[in-house]
Enzyme design. Structure first.
Site, short mmCIF file in Angstrom:
data_model
loop_
_atom_site.label_atom_id
_atom_site.label_comp_id
_atom_site.label_asym_id
_atom_site.label_seq_id
_atom_site.Cartn_x
_atom_site.Cartn_y
_atom_site.Cartn_z
N LEU A 148 0.87 -1.18 0.00
CA LEU A 148 0.00 0.00 0.00
C LEU A 148 0.90 1.22 0.00
CD1 LEU A 148 -2.70 -0.81 2.74
CD2 LEU A 148 -3.04 -0.80 0.26
N ASP A 149 0.44 2.31 -0.65
CA ASP A 149 1.19 3.56 -0.59
C ASP A 149 1.36 3.98 0.86
OD1 ASP A 149 1.19 3.60 -3.34
OD2 ASP A 149 -0.43 5.08 -3.51
N ARG A 150 2.41 4.72 1.13
CA ARG A 150 2.70 5.14 2.50
C ARG A 150 1.53 5.90 3.13
NH1 ARG A 150 8.02 8.68 4.43
NH2 ARG A 150 7.49 8.77 6.65
#
Length: 324
Positions: A148-150
């Protein structure tokens, strides 16, 4: 896997590692990168090339796939201890225990906090996977199944066995995993806009920043399906289902249709973000709300849901609902 390990500080000695069914099937270079903590990738390739790492007493190449009962001989090397261990006393680490949504002997599903990278690197001393390993020091392996994106929160799956990792990766390739996201976007999203299929391409800016742009000629085919959950004054809560899994796919597909996601530092709308900040938004409003897959052991379909964090729920309560 059985391993004749050496203790930190001991004089380096020969290690023998016996491969079992869980570790069979993976490339030896990937296996060694995970097993020989602190040993640089370049050194592992050099040791393989010089024959200082052997399988069943024979030289081997990096792409060799391990088999059950293979015996790996590793010549004496000193394992670097450059990186300090992740402290379980840090609040961000200890609080992860409460974010575990599902766990058994094969896998963990965790509600990843926004702002926490899934792994260390690029100036980060550690990410979620390193923190989980610190919380589970006796776990034989913990590996990310996907990412997942940060800035994105929500359901993230971590495998506890190599067989589970292989199984789930195969499900991802065959589109047997369903991931649903909730996003708060600018403007009134039309109920008729149910699919976005713009091609996407990674692009490096002069500043060195990497962004994803719409490119229907040279970009990769991409598809996201949408459903309106709730219209608000000046914005909409939508459910997004990424059929493909491109980098920043949901964020760019929302932006290209004139509905950037609230709080998006890369693809957002400045005035809209300023307005949402006044409503209490301090992060990207993109949340992996649920994930559904076939359990690697029981072969039963399971669905795990991650609740919105209280700060996002509060933002929604501060908005004015309008009819769909």
């Amino acid at each position: 896997m059985t391993d004749s390990k050496q203790n930190v500080g001991d004089k380096p000695k020969v290690r023998f590692i016996t491969i079992d069914g869980e570790d069979a099937g993976q490339r030896i270079d990937n296996f060694l990168l995970r097993t020989l903590k602190g040993v640089p990738k370049s050194m592992i390739y050099r040791l393989l090339r010089k024959g200082e790492i052997r399988v069943n007493k024979k030289r081997t190449k990096p792409e060799y796939k391990l088999a059950t009962d293979d015996i790996i001989r590793v010549a004496p090397i000193r394992v670097s201890q450059e990186n300090a261990p992740v402290s379980t006393q840090l609040n961000i680490v200890s609080s992860l225990e409460k974010q575990i949504l599902f766990e058994d002997e094969r896998l963990i599903v965790i509600n990843k906090p926004s702002g926490m990278a899934v792994h260390g690197g690029s100036g980060l001393s550690f990410g979620l996977i390193e923190a989980l390993r610190a919380l589970r020091p006796d776990a034989r392996m913990l590996e990310l199944v996907h990412r997942l994106d940060r800035d994105t929160s929500g359901c993230l799956v971590v495998a506890k066995k190599r067989s589970a990792l292989r199984n789930l990766h195969e499900q991802l390739r065959n589109k047997k995993v369903q991931k649903f996201y909730h996003a708060l976007v600018k403007g009134r999203w039309s109920n008729k806009l149910t699919r976005v299929t713009e091609g996407l391409r990674k692009n490096d800016l002069k500043s060195g920043e990497r962004v994803v742009i719409v490119d229907n000629i040279n970009g990769k085919e991409s598809e996201t399906r949408y459903k309106v959950l709730q219209h608000y004054a000046d914005c909409t809560l939508v459910r997004a289902f990424p059929v493909t899994g491109r980098t920043h796919q949901i964020r760019v597909h929302c932006q290209c249709k004139g509905h950037p996601i609230a709080g998006d530092p890369k693809y957002g709308h400045e005035d809209f973000d300023h307005e949402l900040k006044s409503k209490g938004l301090k992060r990207l409003f993109l949340h992996a709300a649920s994930i559904e897959f076939t359990h690697p052991l029981t072969e039963q379909r399971i669905k795990v849901e991650a609740p919105l964090e209280p700060s996002l729920e509060k933002v929604l309560k501060n908005l004015t609902k309008v009819s769909n």
